[in-house]
Structure formats: C-alpha cells, structure tokens
Design a protein around this motif. Structure first.
Motif, PDB file in Angstrom:
ATOM      1  N   GLN A 138      -2.397  -1.895   9.792  1.00 22.42           N
ATOM      2  CA  GLN A 138      -2.458  -0.978  10.540  1.00 22.42           C
ATOM      3  C   GLN A 138      -2.421  -2.398  12.069  1.00 22.42           C
TER       4      GLN A 138
ATOM      5  N   LYS B 267       0.607  -1.064   0.196  1.00 20.97           N
ATOM      6  CA  LYS B 267       0.424   0.201  -0.200  1.00 20.97           C
ATOM      7  C   LYS B 267       0.687   1.236  -0.106  1.00 20.97           C
TER       8      LYS B 267
ATOM      9  N   PRO C 250      -5.950   0.125   3.594  1.00 19.50           N
ATOM     10  CA  PRO C 250      -5.481   0.691   4.909  1.00 19.50           C
ATOM     11  C   PRO C 250      -5.326  -0.811   5.899  1.00 19.50           C
TER      12      PRO C 250
END
Length: 185
Positions: free
Chosen positions: A160, A110, A156
């Motif tokens: 995380q 990402k 995300p």
C-alpha cells in the motif's frame, strides 16, 4: 509532504520508528528533501536522525544511497522503509529482521508481489551504487535473485503506497501539520 502523515494525531514516522526499535533496529533516520528539512528537524529530531536529500528529483534511489552514506560501513545493513508505506505491520518488520545478514536482500512478498520494507545487507551496497540502479533498485532485484530472501506475508501494508490525499483518507491518515499543497502529500 508524506513525512508529516499522522494517524490519531501521531506522526506515522514516529509510529514506524517505534516498531523498528521494538524489532531490534537501533539507529533510525528519515531522509527528507531540503525544502522540509527544517520542519522535520523541529518535529522529529528528538526521536530520529534527519538526513537531507538535496536531489529528491533523482527518485527514491537517491534517498536510499544517502541512507547508505548515513549508515556507514559499521552497520551490517540497512532497512529501507519508504514513508509512503506507513501501514506495514510490526510482524513483517520482525520477520524481515529474523532473516537479515550482511550479504543478502530481504523483501516481503504478498501474493507474488514484492513490497516494502527492504533489507539491504552491507555487501550489496556497492550494487545499489552501480549505474544500473540510477533509475531505481528494481534491476538489482531482478538480476541478483541468488541474494534475495522473500518473506511471505498476508500484510497488505507492504504493497500500500500512499501518494494522494484520497489514499491517505481511505486509510484514516491525515496531515500532522498544515503543509498540504495541491492535493499532494
């Protein structure tokens, strides 16, 4: 302990295992430390195999290596999904599943950052056992780019990492059992 995090009263390890099954992964285990193994067996043994890491102080690599032992050489590979990354989407898991083979490493990316989960094809397992990885798998990821397939994602959840109660609350996670000590999860 992180393994007992829940969202809407559903343990995240059960939610993650259901995602894995829907994406085609058959055998699923959770590696836990010996101090919570009994609770984990009681809570999850109907759905998951509980595998004990008696040396969790050796870091995530020790759990990964125990997972390799559990998987055995009949499996094509192993998808390592740390329990402290409970927000990974099913889409990411499916995209990884679509790229796996027994000789590659598949990792989500990402915005230029590699995240979790990571696929470890069986043919790279010996590299994970090499002393260069005693502090973790990052040296392997840096040194063997020819084996790595990156799966681009906007999710995300791959980055995380949930390590504190505050982070868990921010993502609407709570303890499924009352095992919190000193603001650690």
């Amino acid at each position: 302990p992180k393994v007992f995090l829940a969202r809407d009263e559903k343990p995240v390890v059960i939610d993650l295992s259901e995602k894995l099954i829907r994406c085609g992964f058959g055998r699923i285990a959770v590696v836990v430390s010996s101090d919570i193994a009994d609770k984990a067996n009681e809570a999850f043994s109907d759905n998951l195999e509980i595998v004990v890491n008696s040396e969790p102080e050796d870091g995530m690599i020790s759990s990964l290596r125990i997972g390799l032992d559990w998987a055995g050489f009949s499996d094509m590979g192993l998808l390592a999904l740390p329990v402290d990354h409970p927000l990974v989407s099913e889409e990411v898991i499916l995209n990884i599943q679509n790229k796996v083979n027994n000789g590659n490493i598949v990792v989500p990316n990402k915005s230029g950052k590699r995240g979790h989960p990571t696929w470890w094809g069986r043919e790279v397992w010996s590299l994970l056992r090499d002393p260069m990885c005693d502090e973790g798998a990052k040296p392997l990821l840096r040194g063997w780019n020819n084996l790595i397939i990156e799966v681009a994602t906007d999710d995300p959840g791959v980055l995380q990492n949930i390590n504190t109660i505050e982070q868990a609350r921010r993502h609407k996670l709570s303890q499924w059992t009352s095992t919190i000590k000193n603001d650690q999860i």
